[in-house]
Design an enzyme around this catalytic site. Structure first.
Site, short mmCIF file in Angstrom:
data_model
loop_
_atom_site.label_atom_id
_atom_site.label_comp_id
_atom_site.label_asym_id
_atom_site.label_seq_id
_atom_site.Cartn_x
_atom_site.Cartn_y
_atom_site.Cartn_z
N ARG A 33 34.29 43.50 -21.93
CA ARG A 33 34.40 43.28 -23.61
C ARG A 33 35.99 44.06 -23.81
O ARG A 33 35.88 45.32 -24.31
CB ARG A 33 33.37 43.41 -24.33
CG ARG A 33 32.15 42.58 -24.28
CD ARG A 33 32.52 41.13 -24.71
NE ARG A 33 33.03 41.10 -26.14
CZ ARG A 33 32.31 40.99 -27.14
NH1 ARG A 33 31.03 40.57 -26.83
NH2 ARG A 33 32.67 40.82 -28.34
N HIS A 124 30.31 29.66 -30.02
CA HIS A 124 29.12 30.58 -30.75
C HIS A 124 28.81 30.00 -31.94
O HIS A 124 29.50 29.48 -32.68
CB HIS A 124 29.25 31.93 -30.64
CG HIS A 124 29.92 32.38 -29.38
ND1 HIS A 124 31.22 32.28 -28.87
CD2 HIS A 124 29.07 33.27 -28.47
CE1 HIS A 124 31.26 32.98 -27.71
NE2 HIS A 124 30.09 33.48 -27.23
N LYS A 150 30.24 27.18 -22.09
CA LYS A 150 29.36 28.31 -22.41
C LYS A 150 29.00 28.08 -24.12
O LYS A 150 29.94 28.01 -24.65
CB LYS A 150 29.88 29.67 -22.53
CG LYS A 150 29.02 30.63 -22.91
CD LYS A 150 29.61 32.13 -23.06
CE LYS A 150 28.49 33.05 -23.95
NZ LYS A 150 29.16 34.35 -24.08
N ARG A 191 17.15 33.11 -22.15
CA ARG A 191 18.22 33.80 -21.21
C ARG A 191 17.59 33.96 -19.83
O ARG A 191 18.39 33.89 -19.09
CB ARG A 191 18.41 35.31 -21.92
CG ARG A 191 19.12 35.20 -23.06
CD ARG A 191 19.37 36.62 -23.69
NE ARG A 191 20.32 36.54 -25.08
CZ ARG A 191 21.62 36.52 -25.12
NH1 ARG A 191 22.36 36.46 -24.13
NH2 ARG A 191 22.07 36.52 -26.33
N THR A 212 25.56 43.17 -26.69
CA THR A 212 26.63 42.51 -27.48
C THR A 212 26.18 41.24 -28.25
O THR A 212 27.07 40.53 -28.44
CB THR A 212 27.80 42.19 -26.26
OG1 THR A 212 27.12 41.51 -25.31
CG2 THR A 212 28.29 43.49 -25.82
N GLN A 216 19.22 39.98 -26.35
CA GLN A 216 19.59 40.25 -24.80
C GLN A 216 18.41 41.14 -24.44
O GLN A 216 18.04 42.13 -24.84
CB GLN A 216 21.03 41.03 -24.89
CG GLN A 216 22.03 39.90 -25.07
CD GLN A 216 23.42 40.74 -24.76
OE1 GLN A 216 23.38 42.04 -25.04
NE2 GLN A 216 24.43 39.96 -24.33
#
Length: 233
Positions: A33, A124, A150, A191, A212, A216
């Site tokens: 990142r 996103h 994505k 995920r 991030t 997650q």
């Protein structure tokens, strides 16, 4: 280093490339990142790790911390480093962002192709999950621009998560390479489950304290879950 997404790859997300040794046992690559790092280009220059890098320089308007000033230029500079096997470019930058951004973003894609670097085109939604037709359309457009499309959306219930998995399966069956996930508590299981339906990339933080994105898993947990579910197919 070469990096392909012909099968599922687990990316260890970090803003500190010195953490790479901690990811080697579980990850296939490192998502660096750049927008969260103090000196990203200096870190790339000194990187001597074993895992290939997926370089992301996420724009402020897409949930990151990079301003538009020099953001895409920094990504193009990243292409010269042998360890960088892929870059992430936002669909909005390619489609319809501010004056000059679209041409610059498309030029970056051309430079990546010339350098033999894979392009992940991402989109996103941090507020919701779009209706299924819009979800499908956005992911398809991302896939058409890049090597991998994505999409990360925010699930408020199980029907949102189901829509993500359904579109993942549909577009994978159509021959597209996609990476999908639903953020938030209601979507966190995607995920681990999305790779069963064809998702090619998963993301988990090297340090769980520095996640991030919402929902997650930690790196070792996601590796274990994906491997067990894939083995059960």
């Amino acid at each position: 280093m070469s990096l392909s997404f012909d099968r599922f790859r687990l990316a260890a997300s970090t803003a500190d490339l010195s953490e790479e040794p901690l990811a080697r046992d579980s990850a296939d690559c490192v998502e660096f990142r750049m927008d969260l790092a103090d000196e990203p280009l200096a870190e790339l220059e000194s990187y001597d790790g074993e895992l290939p890098i997926l370089a992301t320089n996420r724009a402020e308007w897409e949930g990151g911390e990079a301003t538009d000033d020099g953001r895409l230029d920094a990504l193009e500079t990243a292409l010269v480093h042998d360890a960088v096997g892929a870059i992430d470019v936002e669909l909005a930058a390619l489609d319809h962002d501010g004056p000059g951004e679209t041409a610059r973003a498309n030029a970056l894609l051309d430079a990546a192709t010339a350098a033999g670097v894979v392009v992940v085109v991402s989109t996103h939604d941090f507020g919701a999950t779009p209706p299924k037709p819009a979800l499908r359309d956005r992911l398809r457009r991302a896939s058409e621009h890049g090597d991998v499309g994505k999409i990360a959306v925010t699930a408020t219930d199980r029907s949102d998560a189901l829509a993500v998995l359904s579109v993942t399966h549909e577009l994978t069956a159509a021959g597209l390479d996609v990476a999908t996930m639903a953020m938030g508590a209601a979507g966190s299981h995607t995920r681990a489950v999305a790779p069963v339906y064809g998702s090619k990339i998963g993301y988990a933080p090297v340090d769980p304290a520095h996640a991030t994105a919402p929902g997650q898993y930690d790196l070792e947990t996601l590796r274990t879950l994906v491997d067990r579910l894939s083995a059960a197919e």
